[in-house]
Design an enzyme around this catalytic site. Structure first.
Site, PDB file in Angstrom:
ATOM      1  N   ASN A 269       0.870  -1.171   0.000  1.00 52.54           N
ATOM      2  CA  ASN A 269       0.000   0.000   0.000  1.00 52.54           C
ATOM      3  C   ASN A 269       0.909   1.224   0.000  1.00 52.54           C
ATOM      4  OD1 ASN A 269      -1.807   2.030   0.498  1.00 52.54           O
ATOM      5  ND2 ASN A 269      -2.804   1.032   2.233  1.00 52.54           N
TER       6      ASN A 269
ATOM      7  N   ARG B 212      -2.417  -2.063  -3.670  1.00 48.42           N
ATOM      8  CA  ARG B 212      -3.637  -1.273  -3.500  1.00 48.42           C
ATOM      9  C   ARG B 212      -3.540  -0.054  -4.410  1.00 48.42           C
ATOM     10  NH1 ARG B 212      -5.137   3.126   0.863  1.00 48.42           N
ATOM     11  NH2 ARG B 212      -7.343   3.326   0.355  1.00 48.42           N
TER      12      ARG B 212
ATOM     13  N   HIS C 158     -12.828   2.723  -0.310  1.00 49.47           N
ATOM     14  CA  HIS C 158     -12.830   1.693   0.738  1.00 49.47           C
ATOM     15  C   HIS C 158     -13.456   0.388   0.219  1.00 49.47           C
ATOM     16  CE1 HIS C 158     -13.159   5.125   3.944  1.00 49.47           C
ATOM     17  NE2 HIS C 158     -11.898   4.741   3.847  1.00 49.47           N
TER      18      HIS C 158
ATOM     19  N   ARG D 118     -12.456  15.338   7.181  1.00 48.38           N
ATOM     20  CA  ARG D 118     -13.230  15.727   5.996  1.00 48.38           C
ATOM     21  C   ARG D 118     -14.667  16.068   6.383  1.00 48.38           C
ATOM     22  NH1 ARG D 118     -11.432  10.523   3.371  1.00 48.38           N
ATOM     23  NH2 ARG D 118      -9.352  10.949   2.559  1.00 48.38           N
TER      24      ARG D 118
ATOM     25  N   GLU E 192      -8.316  -5.259   5.076  1.00 41.00           N
ATOM     26  CA  GLU E 192      -8.138  -4.904   3.672  1.00 41.00           C
ATOM     27  C   GLU E 192      -6.951  -5.638   3.049  1.00 41.00           C
ATOM     28  OE1 GLU E 192      -9.355  -0.431   3.133  1.00 41.00           O
ATOM     29  OE2 GLU E 192      -8.827  -0.733   5.210  1.00 41.00           O
TER      30      GLU E 192
END
Ligand code: AMP
Length: 381
Positions: free
Chosen positions: A10, A74, A163, A224, A367
């Site tokens: 990642n 990823r 996601h 955010r 993940e």
């Protein structure tokens, strides 16, 4: 006979996270993170990946091992071009580069990670796993924004969602927890980490998600804003004299829980609420209000909901968030057992009350395992 190990990479703008997974039993053989790329000893992604290779070698797990079957990368944005795990070729790298305008903060680092890993092991299959792919099944009525179609098409403006590996993994794990096949279960997944997104998954297929063109839309997150009236942006530009980059930074990095109360960590917010801090309380209430709106919306989208699943840092650990989000939803058939909800745990578990029509579950996301599983499935076909 090829090996059973997959190296999951990642690559972010300033860090590379890695895990070596053995697909024979899903076990982790190694994991780590190389941080502060570009500062000090780790000059660039090339140096970072060489450090990863060295760390693996020192544990007898070098990249030259015949046990290594693939590298799974990823990749944040696959646009409309990539909807499946994809074996990486020169052409694929070029296509991912073309998507950089859609994900200027993420895709460049993903591409660099891919290029360096391919240089290190040119003979090894490398697979790109896209964060957007699980959402590619969202129907047009949910994926399109109600703006001029020619303009939307010219600029690739639509809901992509993010996601995806987490929503895929968690919705499947929830079906397993219920002893059912994913095709039989309708699920609302609430991925609540520092970034946060909700998705509606119908019989294993994603039909809506809260993040949009970028990860900014939807739930209130750590930093955010999530949903707001788009005219806020024009107002800030015209009246506040802010540039597009200023507003981008404000909404992505200085908003959400952090903007509301000065903290983006739910643990700290919980502590401050315990001391009667009003800004922390209001931030929590705004966060919960938005979350409940999405639960209601996705209940309407799905028609029948079998399970609501909490995952990621906040979803897995904050009993207070789960309790507040699920309060007074008995009219929707949702009832949480307070005692079960309060129990801390690291495995998938039900927290709904006996007799609750909708199962409520906590499922730790994974993940890396999902990326390894998808990459391995592709190369062992
Ligand atoms: P993630 O992005 O999934 O790693 O989630 C990170 C976030 O999870 C942190 O910013 C915290 O807000 C939250 N978190 C982690 N542990 C806890 C905890 N024990 N209680 C509440 N929130 C937590």
């Amino acid at each position: 006979m090829r090996g059973t190990r997959v190296l999951v990479l990642n690559s972010g703008s300033s860090s590379v996270k890695y895990q070596l997974v053995d697909m024979a039993d899903g076990s982790r053989l190694a994991s780590g993170i190389v941080e502060r790329i570009g500062e000090g000893p780790v000059a660039d992604h090339s140096a970072a990946l060489k450090q990863v290779a060295d760390e693996l070698s020192s544990q007898g797990l070098g990249l030259d091992s015949p046990e290594l079957a693939a590298v799974g990368h990823r990749v944040v944005h696959g646009g409309t071009r990539f909807t499946e795990p994809t074996l990486i070729t020169d052409e694929v790298v070029e296509e991912i580069e073309k998507l950089i305008p859609l994900a200027p903060l993420h895709n460049p680092a993903n591409v660099t990670g891919i290029k360096v890993a391919r240089e290190l092991r040119p003979d090894l299959p490398q697979v790109a796993i896209f964060d957007t792919a699980f959402h590619s099944t969202i129907p047009e009525r949910a994926a399109r924004y109600a703006i001029d179609t020619a303009t939307a098409d010219a600029y690739g403006i639509r809901r992509y969602g993010f996601h995806g590996t987490s929503h895929a993994y968690v919705s499947r794990a929830a079906a397993k927890l219920l002893g059912k096949d994913p095709s039989e279960v309708n699920t609302i997944v609430l991925h609540l980490g520092n970034g946060a997104s909700a998705s509606a998954v119908e019989g294993g297929v994603c039909v809506d998600t809260s993040m949009g063109l970028t990860p900014l839309e939807g739930l209130v997150m750590g930093t955010r804003s999530g949903d707001l009236d788009p005219a806020v942006i024009f107002h800030l530009a015209r009246v506040g004299g802010m540039s597009p980059d200023d507003i981008d930074t404000l909404l992505n990095k200085r908003s959400g829980l952090l903007g509301l109360c000065g903290d983006n960590d739910m643990r700290e917010i919980g502590r401050r609420m315990g001391e009667g801090d009003r800004a922390a309380r209001l931030a929590f209430d705004i966060y919960i209000h938005r979350l409940r709106k999405y639960v209601g919306a996705y209940t309407a989208v799905l028609g029948r909901v079998d399970a609501i699943v909490f995952t990621a840092g906040v979803g897995e650990n904050s009993a207070a968030v789960r309790e507040a989000a699920m309060q007074r939803l008995d009219a929707l058939g949702i009832e949480v057992d307070a005692a079960l909800n309060a129990v801390r745990g690291s495995s998938a578990r039900l927290i709904s009350a006996e007799g609750s029509r909708v199962a409520v579950a906590v499922v730790p996301t994974d993940e890396e395992l999902e990326i390894a599983t998808q990459a391995y499935a592709l190369v062992s076909d």
